[in-house]
Design an enzyme around this catalytic site. Structure first.
Site: not given
Ligand code: ACM
Ligand code: ZN
Length: 684
Positions: A160, A189, A266, A321-322, A415
C-alpha cells in the site's frame, strides 16, 4: 510557608526517582523466571566480552561477536571479560531452542544457551536491564528464560505504501531487541508489486508505480499504475539484491523473513501488468487471477521459483484471502477447469489452486502458509493457517491436525486506532489500544497439549492503506508491537498490564532516543469515558424483545445488550454495540411493572468510513399492556452524513410518563449497506 512546600516537592521528586530507579531497565518481554542475587554489578566503560563454545561450534559464535561489536562491546583480554557468552550443548538444561540463562554476579555476567539465538536473547535482556550498558550498575540476579511460542511475528505491508530497505532494517533491529523472530513481508497486493521478478519485468516496471501522492488519492481516483519513469510515479520495489540484503540482515538478528505472494485475490496489479492472467483478459478488470488458465500456474510457479531462491524460510505465504471469485463463475476457462476436476463451486476452485501451489512448494522443500480463506473448499494437506477472522479458522485447522498462527484482527491489527479517535490521525477505524493487544490470550480452554503444540504463535499485522509516511508507520507499530512481543514470549502468569505499561513507557523512551517515532503513551486519552463504569438505571436487567433482528456479525451480548448497563467503547466491534444492517431497529423493553419514568435515552454511533449512520429519527412509545402503545416523542437527526468523524448522538425523551413497556424505533436513513449501532436503552 516556603520551606515545607519545597520539602514536599523534594520528597515527591525523590519518590519519583526511587520509583523510576526501581523500574529502570526492566525487560520486555518479561522473562520466565528471575531470582534475585546479592549485591550489584558495576559497569564502567565499554562492555568487554568473551565467547566460549564446544569444539567445532566456534564458527557460529563469531557472528554473535560481530553483532556485539556493533553495540560498542570489546573482546576481552584473556580472563578479564565482564560478559561471558557460553554455548552449551545441553538440550536437557535448555529444552527450548531459544532458551537462555543470564547470571549477573558482582564481577561477571554469564549468558548460557544451547543456540546462538538463545545467547543473542540473553544479550538483549542484558542490554535492556543495563540501558545498553550505560547504567552505572545493575542488581545481581539470575534470569531463566524461554519463549512461550516459537513463532513471534510482525507483518509489514509494503504494497500500500512502499518502505525503504533502511526502514525495514530499522524495524528488524527493534524487533530483535524485543525477541520477535519472524518478519512477514506483504510484498504484493492490488496497490503495488514490490519484489523484482526477473521472468516478469512488467511487475516492477509498471505494477510497482502509481501516479498519485499516496494510497488514498490513488484509491479515490482511477487506481491506475504507471511506468517507472513517469514523472508522477510514486512507489518502488526491492531488487533481488536488496531482498538478499534484508533476509541476511534479519538472519543475523535471528529473524526469519517470510515472503507473501498474494493469490488468487488481491491481484489487480498482476492482471494490469499481465492481463492474460485474469478471466477477462483485459487490464484493470480482474481483481483475481484466473485459475482456469494454465498460464496462471506457469506465472505463479515462475514467481515462486525466484522467491524461493531469495528467501530460505520454511514457509512461503500465498495469501489466499478475500478472493472475489465472481468472474470465475462465468469464465469459460474456469468453468472448464471446474468440470474437468469435478469441482462443485468456486470455493473448491480456489482450493484447487492452493492445493496445486502447495504441491509445488512441497516439491521444493517448502511449506505453504495462507490466511483463513485457504480453508474454504478444503484445506491443502500440509498447509498452515494464519488466522485473522478471529481465531476460529486457526482452531479449525489445529483440530484437523494442521498448524496455525493467530493474528486475530481484534487484537493484532495495528492499523486500528490506538487511542481516542478524535486525538488520532485518520485511520481505518476501530480501537485497539496497547492494553487490548496485551490482553490477547491465544490458547483456548480445553485445547489438548498436542493442539497447543500446533499453535506456532502469534503475529501483529500492520496494513498501510492509511499510513503514507515512515514516521506514521512507526507510530502505529510502536509501542503496540511491544505488547504483542510479550504475548508471544512471556508466560501468562508473569504478565501484568500495569507493570508492562511502565516498561513500555521506558522502552518508548529508548525508541525515541534511537530516532523511532512511537505513539506517546504518556498522553494516552484512553477509552470512551462512558464505557468505563456501568450505568445503573430503571431498565437494567429488564427483558428486551426485538421486532427487528440484530446482525449476526454484531450481536454484542445478544438480547441482554441493551439493558446490561454497559456502554460501548470507541469501536462498534467491541461486543457492546449491537448492529443492524440495512434496516430500522425496533425493540420493546419490559420494565416488569408500571413505572414512573422521567427519561428514556439511547445513543447511536456514526462512523462514515464503514457506513455506520445515526438514525434519521428515533420514536419512543409507551404501553401498559404491551399491545397498545402511545407515542412519547420523536427525536430527529441533525447530523449530516458528510460529517467525517466518529461521533455519538443520544436520542432522548425527557419529561414525565408512567408505563410498563417502552418501545424504541430507530429509523435508518435508508442508505444501502448502512448500519445502525446502539449500546443501551437508559431509563430513569
Ligand atoms: C486480511 O486482513 N485480508 C488478511
Ligand atoms: Zn477464469
Amino acid at each position: 510557608m516556603k520551606r515545607p512546600i519545597l520539602f514536599a516537592t523534594m520528597l515527591a521528586a525523590a519518590a519519583l526517582l526511587t520509583l523510576s530507579a526501581a523500574r529502570a531497565g526492566e525487560a520486555i518481554p518479561v522473562p520466565a523466571a528471575e531470582t534475585p542475587g546479592q549485591g550489584v554489578c558495576r559497569l564502567d566503560g565499554p562492555i568487554t566480552y568473551t565467547l566460549r563454545a564446544p569444539r567445532g561450534a566456534e564458527g557460529a559464535m563469531s557472528e554473535l561477536g560481530a553483532w556485539l561489536e556493533t553495540q560498542g562491546w570489546r573482546p576481552a583480554a584473556k580472563g578479564h571479560a565482564l560478559f561471558e557468552a557460553r554455548l552449551v550443548d545441553d538440550a536437557r538444561r535448555f529444552p527450548a531452542e531459544e532458551a537462555y540463562r543470564l547470571t549477573i554476579a558482582p564481577k561477571r555476567i554469564t549468558a548460557e544457551a544451547r543456540t546462538t539465538a538463545g545467547l543473542f536473547y540473553a544479550v538483549q535482556t542484558f542490554l535492556q536491564l543495563s540501558d545498553d550498558g550505560t547504567a552505572p550498575q545493575i542488581a545481581c540476579r539470575t534470569i531463566d528464560d524461554a519463549p512461550r511460542f516459537p513463532y513471534r511475528g510482525f507483518m509489514i505491508d509494503v504494497s500500500r505504501h512502499f518502505r525503504s530497505v533502511e526502514f525495514v532494517k530499522r524495524q528488524i533491529d527493534a524487533m530483535a531487541r524485543f525477541k520477535l523472530n519472524r518478519l512477514h513481508m506483504h510484498l504484493t497486493d492490488g496497490a503495488g508489486w514490490r519484489i523484482e521478478i526477473l521472468r516478469y519485468p512488467r511487475l516492477t516496471e509498471f505494477a510497482a508505480w502509481r501516479p498519485y501522492e499516496d494510497w488514498e488519492s490513488w484509491w479515490k481516483a482511477d487506481r491506475r499504475y504507471c511506468e517507472a519513469d513517469d514523472p508522477e510515479a510514486r512507489g518502488g520495489f526491492y531488487t533481488q539484491q536488496e531482498i538478499r540484503e534484508i533476509v541476511e540482515y534479519a538472519r543475523q538478528r535471528h529473524i526469519v523473513v517470510i515472503p507473501e505472494i498474494e493469490m488468487p485475490g488481491h491481484s489487480d496489479e498482476v492482471t494490469a501488468a499481465y492481463p492474460e492472467l485474469g478471466c477477462s483478459g483485459e487490464a484493470y478488470k480482474d481483481y483475481d487471477l484466473c485459475p482456469g488458465n494454465e498460464q496462471t500456474f506457469e506465472f505463479l510457479e515462475g514467481v515462486l521459483t525466484e522467491v524461493m531462491e531469495l528467501f530460505p524460510s520454511e514457509y512461503i505465504h500465498v495469501g489466499g484471502d478475500e478472493a472475489g471469485k465472481s468472474a470465475w463463475k462465468s469464465c469459460p476457462k474456469c468453468r472448464a477447469r471446474m468440470q474437468a476436476e469435478g469441482l462443485r463451486d468456486v470455493d473448491e476452485l480456489q482450493s484447487y489452486l492452493i492445493h496445486r501451489i502447495e504441491r509445488f512448494l512441497n516439491a521444493h522443500g517448502r511449506r505453504l502458509l495462507g490466511w483463513d480463506e485457504i480453508l474454504d473448499g478444503g484445506l491443502a494437506p500440509d498447509a498452515t493457517v494464519m488466522s485473522w477472522h478471529g481465531t476460529e479458522g486457526g482452531m479449525k485447522a489445529i483440530r484437523a491436525g494442521h498448524q496455525a498462527i493467530f493474528t486475530p484482527g481484534e487484537f493484532c491489527y495495528l492499523d486500528y486506532t490506538q487511542d481516542a479517535p478524535f486525538t488520532q490521525p485518520a485511520s481505518i477505524g476501530g480501537y485497539t489500544p496497547l492494553k487490548k493487544v496485551y490482553s490477547f490470550e491465544p490458547l483456548a480452554p480445553g485445547m489438548s497439549p498436542e493442539e497447543q503444540q500446533r499453535l506456532l504463535g502469534v503475529q501483529a499485522n500492520l496494513w498501510a492503506e492509511w499510513i503514507p509516511t515512515d514516521d506514521h508507520y512507526e507510530y502505529m507499530m510502536w509501542p503496540r508491537l511491544l505488547a504483542l512481543a510479550e504475548v508471544a514470549w512471556s508466560q501468562p502468569a508473569r504478565k501484568d498490564y500495569d507493570d508492562f505499561r511502565e516498561r513500555a513507557l521506558e522502552a518508548s523512551e529508548w525508541l525515541r532516543d534511537k530516532g523511532y517515532h512511537p505513539f506517546d503513551l504518556r498522553t494516552e486519552y484512553g477509552d470512551r469515558p462512558e464505557s468505563l463504569t456501568p450505568v445503573h438505571h430503571l431498565a437494567e436487567g429488564c427483558p428486551v424483545s426485538y421486532a427487528t433482528p440484530w446482525h449476526s456479525s454484531y450481536p454484542a451480548a445478544g438480547a441482554t445488550t441493551l439493558t446490561d448497563g454497559l456502554l460501548g467503547s470507541w469501536t462498534y466491534a467491541d461486543r457492546r454495540w449491537q448492529g443492524f444492517l440495512n434496516s430500522d431497529m425496533e425493540v420493546t423493553v419490559d420494565l416488569g411493572q408500571k413505572t414512573e419514568i422521567h427519561y428514556v435515552g439511547t445513543t447511536f454511533m456514526q462512523s462514515r468510513g464503514p457506513y455506520v449512520w445515526v438514525p434519521e429519527r428515533v420514536e419512543f412509545y409507551v404501553s401498559d399492556d404491551g399491545e397498545h402503545f402511545t407515542p412519547l416523542t420523536t427525536v430527529h437527526n441533525d447530523i449530516p452524513t458528510e460529517c467525517p468523524d466518529l461521533l455519538f448522538k443520544t436520542y432522548a425523551f425527557a419529561g414525565k410518563a408512567s408505563a410498563r413497556y417502552i418501545r424504541c424505533v430507530a429509523r435508518s436513513n435508508g442508505i444501502e449497506g448502512g448500519w445502525l449501532f446502539l449500546d443501551e436503552i437508559v431509563v430513569h
